[in-house]
Design a protein around this motif. Structure first.
Motif, mmCIF file in Angstrom:
data_model
loop_
_atom_site.group_PDB
_atom_site.id
_atom_site.type_symbol
_atom_site.label_atom_id
_atom_site.label_comp_id
_atom_site.label_asym_id
_atom_site.label_seq_id
_atom_site.Cartn_x
_atom_site.Cartn_y
_atom_site.Cartn_z
ATOM 1 N N THR A 98 -1.221 6.011 11.884
ATOM 2 C CA THR A 98 -2.327 6.546 12.640
ATOM 3 C C THR A 98 -2.973 5.419 13.432
ATOM 4 N N ARG A 99 -3.584 5.760 14.530
ATOM 5 C CA ARG A 99 -4.360 4.769 15.263
ATOM 6 C C ARG A 99 -5.605 4.449 14.445
ATOM 7 N N SER A 100 -6.057 3.223 14.595
ATOM 8 C CA SER A 100 -7.265 2.791 13.889
ATOM 9 C C SER A 100 -8.428 2.715 14.856
ATOM 10 N N ARG B 164 -4.027 -1.462 17.415
ATOM 11 C CA ARG B 164 -5.003 -1.057 16.412
ATOM 12 C C ARG B 164 -4.458 0.168 15.698
ATOM 13 N N TYR B 165 -3.990 -0.034 14.473
ATOM 14 C CA TYR B 165 -3.315 1.046 13.779
ATOM 15 C C TYR B 165 -3.336 0.814 12.264
ATOM 16 N N CYS B 166 -3.012 1.868 11.573
ATOM 17 C CA CYS B 166 -2.744 1.808 10.140
ATOM 18 C C CYS B 166 -1.319 2.324 9.924
ATOM 19 N N MET B 167 -0.562 1.597 9.162
ATOM 20 C CA MET B 167 0.739 2.088 8.715
ATOM 21 C C MET B 167 0.733 2.036 7.199
ATOM 22 N N SER B 168 1.040 3.156 6.609
ATOM 23 C CA SER B 168 0.826 3.299 5.168
ATOM 24 C C SER B 168 2.001 3.961 4.483
ATOM 25 N N TRP B 169 2.020 3.794 3.179
ATOM 26 C CA TRP B 169 3.014 4.444 2.328
ATOM 27 C C TRP B 169 2.316 5.449 1.428
ATOM 28 N N PHE B 170 2.950 6.606 1.330
ATOM 29 C CA PHE B 170 2.504 7.660 0.428
ATOM 30 C C PHE B 170 3.686 8.053 -0.439
ATOM 31 N N ARG B 171 3.402 8.728 -1.512
ATOM 32 C CA ARG B 171 4.479 9.242 -2.345
ATOM 33 C C ARG B 171 4.106 10.618 -2.868
ATOM 34 N N GLN B 172 5.134 11.367 -3.163
ATOM 35 C CA GLN B 172 4.905 12.719 -3.658
ATOM 36 C C GLN B 172 6.018 13.147 -4.585
ATOM 37 N N VAL B 173 5.621 13.731 -5.678
ATOM 38 C CA VAL B 173 6.543 14.359 -6.621
ATOM 39 C C VAL B 173 6.474 15.857 -6.367
ATOM 40 N N TYR C 84 -3.409 10.775 9.100
ATOM 41 C CA TYR C 84 -2.215 10.175 9.689
ATOM 42 C C TYR C 84 -1.512 11.184 10.593
ATOM 43 N N THR C 85 -1.020 10.683 11.728
ATOM 44 C CA THR C 85 -0.502 11.565 12.766
ATOM 45 C C THR C 85 1.011 11.586 12.863
ATOM 46 N N SER C 86 1.673 10.590 12.320
ATOM 47 C CA SER C 86 3.136 10.555 12.358
ATOM 48 C C SER C 86 3.659 10.223 10.971
ATOM 49 N N TRP C 87 4.739 10.896 10.612
ATOM 50 C CA TRP C 87 5.319 10.741 9.274
ATOM 51 C C TRP C 87 6.828 10.595 9.375
ATOM 52 N N GLY C 88 7.372 9.818 8.432
ATOM 53 C CA GLY C 88 8.810 9.748 8.310
ATOM 54 C C GLY C 88 9.326 10.859 7.418
ATOM 55 N N GLN C 89 10.637 10.872 7.242
ATOM 56 C CA GLN C 89 11.280 11.916 6.443
ATOM 57 C C GLN C 89 11.288 11.614 4.953
ATOM 58 N N GLU D 283 0.375 16.700 -5.928
ATOM 59 C CA GLU D 283 -0.272 16.279 -4.698
ATOM 60 C C GLU D 283 0.282 14.947 -4.202
ATOM 61 N N ARG D 284 0.240 14.798 -2.894
ATOM 62 C CA ARG D 284 0.633 13.537 -2.279
ATOM 63 C C ARG D 284 -0.357 12.448 -2.669
ATOM 64 N N GLU D 285 0.158 11.255 -2.897
ATOM 65 C CA GLU D 285 -0.671 10.134 -3.335
ATOM 66 C C GLU D 285 -0.513 8.967 -2.358
ATOM 67 N N GLY D 286 -1.609 8.428 -1.910
ATOM 68 C CA GLY D 286 -1.561 7.227 -1.093
ATOM 69 C C GLY D 286 -1.225 6.024 -1.949
ATOM 70 N N VAL D 287 -0.348 5.181 -1.473
ATOM 71 C CA VAL D 287 0.122 4.038 -2.259
ATOM 72 C C VAL D 287 -0.417 2.721 -1.697
ATOM 73 N N ALA D 288 -0.171 2.478 -0.418
ATOM 74 C CA ALA D 288 -0.575 1.204 0.182
ATOM 75 C C ALA D 288 -0.720 1.376 1.683
ATOM 76 N N ALA D 289 -1.615 0.603 2.267
ATOM 77 C CA ALA D 289 -1.863 0.690 3.704
ATOM 78 C C ALA D 289 -1.907 -0.698 4.323
ATOM 79 N N TRP D 290 -1.404 -0.757 5.565
ATOM 80 C CA TRP D 290 -1.429 -1.995 6.333
ATOM 81 C C TRP D 290 -2.231 -1.751 7.597
ATOM 82 N N HIS D 291 -3.282 -2.554 7.803
ATOM 83 C CA HIS D 291 -4.060 -2.445 9.018
ATOM 84 C C HIS D 291 -3.534 -3.476 10.017
ATOM 85 N N SER D 292 -3.659 -3.169 11.291
ATOM 86 C CA SER D 292 -3.145 -4.060 12.322
ATOM 87 C C SER D 292 -3.784 -5.457 12.277
ATOM 88 N N THR D 293 -4.929 -5.576 11.636
ATOM 89 C CA THR D 293 -5.570 -6.896 11.482
ATOM 90 C C THR D 293 -4.925 -7.709 10.371
#
Length: 125
Positions: A98-100, A31-40, A112-117, A44-54
Motif C-alpha cells: 500500500t502507499r504510505s 512512500r509505501y508499506c510492503m508487508s507479510w500476512f498469513r492465513q490458515v 493494503y491495495t495489492s496482494w500476491g497469490q 482470520e488473516r494475521e499480519g506478520v511483518a511490515a516494511w516501511h519505505s523509510t
C-alpha cells in the motif's frame, strides 16, 4: 498494474528456517508499506511483518525475535526471514502493498491495495 509474486514457501521441521521472497513487478514509489500476512484456512488473516519505505519495521508479537523483514531496493524484493519456526507458523503467507501517507505501517490487511497469490509454509513437529 503492480503484481506481487511470493516464493520460498515449503515444508520444514520445527526449529528450522525459511526465507520468503516477494517480488514487485513495477516501480512502487518512494512512500509505501510492503508487508507479510498469513492465513490458515478457516481462520482470520494475521499480519506478520511490515516494511516501511523509510526502513522502519513492524512485527506481530507472535513472531518478534524470530522473523525479520528486509528489502533489496536494487531488485525490488521484500524478504521475510523466518527462524526458529514452530508448527503454529504453518499458513499461507501473502505479500501486500500500500502507499504510505505517513506514520508506521499497520498490520491491518484492509488498508493494503495489492496482494500476491501466496506461498505455503508448513512446519512439522
Amino acid at each position: 498494474q503492480l503484481r506481487l509474486v511470493e516464493s520460498g514457501g515449503r515444508s520444514v521441521q520445527a526449529g528450522g528456517s525459511l526465507r520468503l521472497s516477494c517480488a514487485a513487478s513495477t516501480y512502487i514509489g518512494t512512500r509505501y508499506c510492503m508487508s507479510w500476512f498469513r492465513q490458515v484456512t478457516g481462520k482470520e488473516r494475521e499480519g506478520v511483518a511490515a516494511w516501511h519505505s523509510t526502513g522502519s519495521t513492524t512485527y506481530a508479537d507472535s513472531v518478534t525475535g524470530r522473523f525479520s523483514i528486509s528489502k533489496d531496493n536494487s531488485k525490488n524484493i521484500v524478504y521475510l526471514q523466518m527462524n526458529s519456526l514452530k508448527p503454529e507458523d504453518t499458513a499461507m503467507y501473502f505479500c501486500a502493498y500500500t502507499r504510505s501517507y505517513g506514520g508506521p505501517c499497520l498490520l491491518n490487511g484492509d488498508i493494503y491495495t495489492s496482494w500476491g497469490q501466496g506461498t505455503q509454509v508448513t512446519v512439522s513437529s
